[in-house]
Design an enzyme around this catalytic site. Structure first.
Site, short mmCIF file in Angstrom:
data_model
loop_
_atom_site.label_atom_id
_atom_site.label_comp_id
_atom_site.label_asym_id
_atom_site.label_seq_id
_atom_site.Cartn_x
_atom_site.Cartn_y
_atom_site.Cartn_z
N LYS A 17 0.81 -1.21 0.00
CA LYS A 17 0.00 0.00 0.00
C LYS A 17 0.86 1.27 0.00
O LYS A 17 0.52 2.25 -0.67
CB LYS A 17 -0.84 -0.12 1.27
N ARG A 132 11.28 -7.75 5.43
CA ARG A 132 11.71 -6.34 5.40
C ARG A 132 12.38 -5.93 6.71
O ARG A 132 13.18 -4.99 6.73
CB ARG A 132 10.55 -5.44 4.98
N ARG A 134 11.74 -4.30 9.58
CA ARG A 134 11.72 -2.99 10.23
C ARG A 134 11.76 -3.20 11.75
O ARG A 134 11.28 -4.22 12.24
CB ARG A 134 10.42 -2.26 9.83
N ARG A 145 -0.95 -6.52 14.61
CA ARG A 145 -1.45 -5.59 13.58
C ARG A 145 -2.39 -6.30 12.60
O ARG A 145 -3.39 -5.73 12.18
CB ARG A 145 -0.29 -4.95 12.81
#
Ligand code: AMP
Length: 190
Positions: A17, A132, A134, A145
């Protein structure tokens, strides 16, 4: 001249997104308002908002609706929104925020163009997020989440659908493939 784009983009964390939002902003000339970016900037600057938001974000929970609606209300009241349009990324995330958005738009005499739903299955996004790496992407925070997305944010699809604004786009594929789908969904509403 076509009127400025006033869009919302929805999708699970890791759906791509954010990347699609940047492409939309660049191609349609609208402002990209990512509430996650606003909060991360506040954390980095150590403002009062940032101090409040940091622990909530790290745990994967949601920052309070009043705070979030206030941030968006302030930004959408500025004159450049009516001129350039806006893409809301990461907001609304709850039905209270969606109701807040409706009021903000009405107060500023703005009308929504489209709500885009970038659809990517849970197993695909989980894998992408772990890759990824993070710092706030711990396995627990990711799971939290995703659960909150299904319980709090997914019901908004019906909210936008009931208003004739929802466009669901298959988010599996290359960035360019997905953007081609996204832009035809936008163009169908303009
Ligand atoms: P994002 O970059 O959109 O994934 O947002 C990162 C984190 O910021 C989220 O996990 C939430 O803790 C917080 N956040 C961002 N936008 C919102 C929102 N609209 N409502 C509540 N919390 C938010």
């Amino acid at each position: 001249m076509t009127s400025p784009l006033l869009a919302v983009i929805l999708g699970r964390q890791g759906s791509g997104k954010g990347t699609q939002s940047e492409l939309i902003a660049a191609n349609y000339g609208c402002i990209h308002l990512s509430t996650g970016d606003v909060l991360r900037a506040a954390v980095a600057e150590g403002t009062e908002l940032g101090i409040q938001a940091q622990a909530v974000m790290e745990s994967g929970s949601l920052v309070g609706d009043d705070i979030m609606v206030g941030i968006v209300a302030d930004r959408l009241a500025a004159a450049d929104i009516a001129t350039n349009g806006v893409l809301l990324d990461g907001f609304p995330r709850t039905s209270e925020q969606a109701d807040g958005l409706e009021t903000i738009l009405k107060n500023n005499n703005l009308a929504m163009t489209v709500a885009l739903n970038v659809d990517v299955p849970v197993d695909v996004v989980t894998q992408r997020m772990l890759e990824r790496g993070r710092s706030d992407d711990t396995a627990e925070a990711i799971q939290k989440r995703l659960e909150l997305y299904d319980s709090q944010t997914a019901p908004l699809l019906d909210w936008f659908g009931a208003r004739g604004l929802l466009e669901t786009v298959d988010g599996v594929g290359s960035v360019n493939e997905v953007f081609a789908r996204v832009s035809s969904a936008i163009d169908a509403h303009r």
